[in-house]
Scaffold this motif. Structure first.
Motif, PDB file in Angstrom:
ATOM      1  N   PHE A  72       0.834  -1.205   0.000  1.00 41.96           N
ATOM      2  CA  PHE A  72       0.000   0.000   0.000  1.00 41.96           C
ATOM      3  C   PHE A  72       0.863   1.246   0.000  1.00 41.96           C
ATOM      4  O   PHE A  72       0.560   2.240  -0.638  1.00 41.96           O
ATOM      5  N   VAL A  73       1.967   1.191   0.719  1.00 38.67           N
ATOM      6  CA  VAL A  73       2.778   2.382   0.902  1.00 38.67           C
ATOM      7  C   VAL A  73       3.449   2.831  -0.367  1.00 38.67           C
ATOM      8  O   VAL A  73       3.482   4.014  -0.679  1.00 38.67           O
ATOM      9  N   ILE A  74       4.029   1.895  -1.133  1.00 44.88           N
ATOM     10  CA  ILE A  74       4.744   2.311  -2.325  1.00 44.88           C
ATOM     11  C   ILE A  74       4.259   1.576  -3.559  1.00 44.88           C
ATOM     12  O   ILE A  74       4.537   1.982  -4.660  1.00 44.88           O
ATOM     13  N   SER A 127     -18.558  -5.479  10.016  1.00 44.71           N
ATOM     14  CA  SER A 127     -18.773  -4.203  10.702  1.00 44.71           C
ATOM     15  C   SER A 127     -17.643  -3.215  10.424  1.00 44.71           C
ATOM     16  O   SER A 127     -17.114  -2.568  11.348  1.00 44.71           O
ATOM     17  N   SER A 128     -17.261  -3.091   9.155  1.00 50.86           N
ATOM     18  CA  SER A 128     -16.241  -2.141   8.705  1.00 50.86           C
ATOM     19  C   SER A 128     -14.838  -2.432   9.232  1.00 50.86           C
ATOM     20  O   SER A 128     -13.971  -1.576   9.212  1.00 50.86           O
ATOM     21  N   LYS A 129     -14.621  -3.664   9.717  1.00 51.41           N
ATOM     22  CA  LYS A 129     -13.303  -4.026  10.237  1.00 51.41           C
ATOM     23  C   LYS A 129     -12.786  -5.288   9.561  1.00 51.41           C
ATOM     24  O   LYS A 129     -13.524  -6.246   9.349  1.00 51.41           O
ATOM     25  N   ILE A 130     -11.501  -5.285   9.243  1.00 55.67           N
ATOM     26  CA  ILE A 130     -10.840  -6.427   8.603  1.00 55.67           C
ATOM     27  C   ILE A 130     -10.118  -7.268   9.650  1.00 55.67           C
ATOM     28  O   ILE A 130      -9.449  -6.727  10.538  1.00 55.67           O
ATOM     29  N   VAL A 167      -5.011  -7.581  18.302  1.00 49.80           N
ATOM     30  CA  VAL A 167      -6.286  -7.287  17.660  1.00 49.80           C
ATOM     31  C   VAL A 167      -6.132  -6.068  16.749  1.00 49.80           C
ATOM     32  O   VAL A 167      -5.548  -5.061  17.131  1.00 49.80           O
ATOM     33  N   GLY A 168      -6.630  -6.187  15.529  1.00 50.25           N
ATOM     34  CA  GLY A 168      -6.545  -5.078  14.579  1.00 50.25           C
ATOM     35  C   GLY A 168      -5.334  -5.138  13.675  1.00 50.25           C
ATOM     36  O   GLY A 168      -5.181  -4.278  12.798  1.00 50.25           O
ATOM     37  N   ALA A 169      -4.477  -6.150  13.832  1.00 54.43           N
ATOM     38  CA  ALA A 169      -3.279  -6.253  12.993  1.00 54.43           C
ATOM     39  C   ALA A 169      -3.667  -6.520  11.537  1.00 54.43           C
ATOM     40  O   ALA A 169      -4.474  -7.410  11.246  1.00 54.43           O
ATOM     41  N   LEU A 170      -3.084  -5.760  10.622  1.00 51.47           N
ATOM     42  CA  LEU A 170      -3.353  -5.866   9.193  1.00 51.47           C
ATOM     43  C   LEU A 170      -2.094  -6.313   8.463  1.00 51.47           C
ATOM     44  O   LEU A 170      -0.991  -6.217   9.014  1.00 51.47           O
ATOM     45  N   ASP A 171      -2.256  -6.795   7.226  1.00 51.03           N
ATOM     46  CA  ASP A 171      -1.076  -7.102   6.438  1.00 51.03           C
ATOM     47  C   ASP A 171      -0.865  -6.015   5.391  1.00 51.03           C
ATOM     48  O   ASP A 171      -1.634  -5.051   5.306  1.00 51.03           O
ATOM     49  N   MET A 172       0.193  -6.129   4.576  1.00 55.53           N
ATOM     50  CA  MET A 172       0.560  -5.065   3.649  1.00 55.53           C
ATOM     51  C   MET A 172      -0.430  -4.874   2.513  1.00 55.53           C
ATOM     52  O   MET A 172      -0.412  -3.855   1.829  1.00 55.53           O
ATOM     53  N   LEU A 173      -1.318  -5.845   2.300  1.00 48.86           N
ATOM     54  CA  LEU A 173      -2.337  -5.704   1.266  1.00 48.86           C
ATOM     55  C   LEU A 173      -3.640  -5.139   1.831  1.00 48.86           C
ATOM     56  O   LEU A 173      -4.149  -4.124   1.351  1.00 48.86           O
ATOM     57  N   ASN A 174      -4.196  -5.812   2.855  1.00 48.87           N
ATOM     58  CA  ASN A 174      -5.498  -5.351   3.329  1.00 48.87           C
ATOM     59  C   ASN A 174      -5.443  -4.069   4.153  1.00 48.87           C
ATOM     60  O   ASN A 174      -6.483  -3.475   4.453  1.00 48.87           O
ATOM     61  N   LEU A 175      -4.244  -3.609   4.501  1.00 46.07           N
ATOM     62  CA  LEU A 175      -4.105  -2.299   5.138  1.00 46.07           C
ATOM     63  C   LEU A 175      -4.751  -1.225   4.272  1.00 46.07           C
ATOM     64  O   LEU A 175      -5.452  -0.337   4.756  1.00 46.07           O
ATOM     65  N   GLU A 176      -4.507  -1.319   2.958  1.00 42.78           N
ATOM     66  CA  GLU A 176      -5.085  -0.337   2.043  1.00 42.78           C
ATOM     67  C   GLU A 176      -6.609  -0.301   2.137  1.00 42.78           C
ATOM     68  O   GLU A 176      -7.224   0.766   2.212  1.00 42.78           O
ATOM     69  N   LEU A 177      -7.237  -1.477   2.156  1.00 40.10           N
ATOM     70  CA  LEU A 177      -8.686  -1.547   2.218  1.00 40.10           C
ATOM     71  C   LEU A 177      -9.228  -0.960   3.508  1.00 40.10           C
ATOM     72  O   LEU A 177     -10.254  -0.271   3.511  1.00 40.10           O
ATOM     73  N   GLN A 178      -8.553  -1.225   4.632  1.00 37.26           N
ATOM     74  CA  GLN A 178      -9.012  -0.697   5.913  1.00 37.26           C
ATOM     75  C   GLN A 178      -8.892   0.821   5.965  1.00 37.26           C
ATOM     76  O   GLN A 178      -9.788   1.513   6.457  1.00 37.26           O
ATOM     77  N   VAL A 179      -7.784   1.354   5.449  1.00 31.21           N
ATOM     78  CA  VAL A 179      -7.613   2.804   5.412  1.00 31.21           C
ATOM     79  C   VAL A 179      -8.709   3.441   4.565  1.00 31.21           C
ATOM     80  O   VAL A 179      -9.286   4.470   4.917  1.00 31.21           O
ATOM     81  N   ARG A 180      -9.024   2.828   3.437  1.00 29.57           N
ATOM     82  CA  ARG A 180     -10.064   3.361   2.567  1.00 29.57           C
ATOM     83  C   ARG A 180     -11.426   3.354   3.257  1.00 29.57           C
ATOM     84  O   ARG A 180     -12.204   4.315   3.150  1.00 29.57           O
ATOM     85  N   GLU A 181     -11.735   2.285   3.973  1.00 29.24           N
ATOM     86  CA  GLU A 181     -12.983   2.228   4.716  1.00 29.24           C
ATOM     87  C   GLU A 181     -13.053   3.346   5.751  1.00 29.24           C
ATOM     88  O   GLU A 181     -14.080   3.999   5.926  1.00 29.24           O
ATOM     89  N   LYS A 234     -14.875   8.870   7.406  1.00 27.84           N
ATOM     90  CA  LYS A 234     -14.265  10.017   8.105  1.00 27.84           C
ATOM     91  C   LYS A 234     -13.760   9.629   9.490  1.00 27.84           C
ATOM     92  O   LYS A 234     -13.900  10.360  10.471  1.00 27.84           O
ATOM     93  N   GLN A 235     -13.132   8.450   9.562  1.00 23.13           N
ATOM     94  CA  GLN A 235     -12.618   7.949  10.831  1.00 23.13           C
ATOM     95  C   GLN A 235     -11.198   7.400  10.665  1.00 23.13           C
ATOM     96  O   GLN A 235     -10.886   6.308  11.115  1.00 23.13           O
ATOM     97  N   LEU A 236     -10.338   8.150   9.998  1.00 25.47           N
ATOM     98  CA  LEU A 236      -8.944   7.728   9.860  1.00 25.47           C
ATOM     99  C   LEU A 236      -8.345   7.550  11.254  1.00 25.47           C
ATOM    100  O   LEU A 236      -8.409   8.448  12.093  1.00 25.47           O
ATOM    101  N   ARG A 237      -7.770   6.390  11.497  1.00 25.50           N
ATOM    102  CA  ARG A 237      -7.262   6.081  12.836  1.00 25.50           C
ATOM    103  C   ARG A 237      -5.964   6.828  13.132  1.00 25.50           C
ATOM    104  O   ARG A 237      -5.193   7.133  12.218  1.00 25.50           O
ATOM    105  N   PRO A 238      -5.696   7.096  14.411  1.00 24.08           N
ATOM    106  CA  PRO A 238      -4.429   7.733  14.782  1.00 24.08           C
ATOM    107  C   PRO A 238      -3.224   6.900  14.350  1.00 24.08           C
ATOM    108  O   PRO A 238      -2.172   7.438  14.032  1.00 24.08           O
ATOM    109  N   SER A 239      -3.387   5.568  14.332  1.00 19.13           N
ATOM    110  CA  SER A 239      -2.315   4.685  13.881  1.00 19.13           C
ATOM    111  C   SER A 239      -2.908   3.331  13.494  1.00 19.13           C
ATOM    112  O   SER A 239      -4.037   2.999  13.865  1.00 19.13           O
TER     113      SER A 239
END
Length: 248
Positions: free
Chosen positions: A18-20, A90-93, A138-152, A157-162
């Motif tokens: 997702f990053v690069i 519920s909007s969580k991966i 809990v909440g750990a994502l991988d390098m692919l689905n991180l993108e999907l969670q950020v988009r959700e 309008k709930q971008l997480r602090p981290s």
């Protein structure tokens, strides 16, 4: 440029999907009970003005589980692929497993991990570090689905602090900053986009993502500059259930 440097640059490009690397999309869901729909997106990319390549990502579903795949290549030089399996509710991966394969000339790297949620253990393996395990978070994502969670999160309008990013090495924390809206031109067309910046320890390195609301916040451009070299990818096509909505 020396092959070793190109190897390092392409490896970085593909390892941080997702990053690069080349993010992909899913369909508009504003009136759908299901958050994601199967899709495929393609991109072209350039690294340091020397490596030109193409990549694709495909999202599919089977038996209630989601499968996200990534492929990238530079002809006769390098290939990379990733696969992520996860659940969504519920909007969580919830990440289940992830595998990564990379080849640059004669250099090969493979890595994978699997999360046992009932026992809260991550088991991992890589060509470099061998087999290992560590506690799941809990909440750990991988390098692919991180993108999907950020988009959700951006969409609601709930971008997480981290965010917690799992890999074969362990879990790290990363952050993004919303820098407002900007119009971008890609081979697939012109898009109004939300601009995100990745927070990094290296002050010289700047990494940005442009997410298009028109395509359900699909990243249509990614750009990184570390002061010496730059990397950029751009959307060339976007396809959902057999219908192409953007094409080079």
């Amino acid at each position: 440029m020396h092959n070793r440097t190109l190897h390092k640059r392409f490896g970085l490009f593909t390892q941080m999907s997702f990053v690069i690397a080349i993010p992909i999309s899913f369909a508009l869901i504003s009136q759908s009970a299901q958050a994601f729909e199967p899709y495929q997106a393609t991109y072209n990319f350039n690294i340091a003005g020397l490596l030109n390549g193409n990549a694709s990502r495909t999202l599919s579903q089977q038996d209630g589980l989601w499968n996200y795949t990534f492929k990238a290549s530079v002809v006769s030089m390098a290939t990379a692929s990733e696969v992520s399996h996860f659940r969504y509710e519920s909007s969580k991966i919830q990440t289940l497993d992830h595998a990564y394969n990379f080849k640059f000339l004669n250099n090969i790297k493979n890595s994978s991990f699997k999360i046992d949620w009932p026992n809260k253990i991550v088991t991992a393996s890589s060509t470099k570090n061998g087999d290992t395990s560590y506690p799941a978070q809990v909440g750990a994502l991988d390098m692919l689905n991180l993108e999907l969670q950020v988009r959700e999160d951006i969409k609601h309008k709930q971008l997480r602090p981290s965010y917690l990013l799992a890999s074969e090495k362990g879990i790290t924390e990363i952050q993004f900053v919303n820098e407002g809206e900007e119009k971008v031109e890609t081979p697939a067309g012109e898009y109004e986009a939300v601009k995100l910046r990745l927070v990094q320890d290296n002050e010289k390195r700047k990494t940005y993502f442009w997410l298009a609301p028109k395509l359900d916040y699909l990243p249509v451009r990614v750009h990184q500059d570390d002061g010496n070299l730059s990397y950029e990818l751009n959307l060339t096509s976007y396809q959902v259930t057999g219908k192409t909505t953007a094409e080079k």
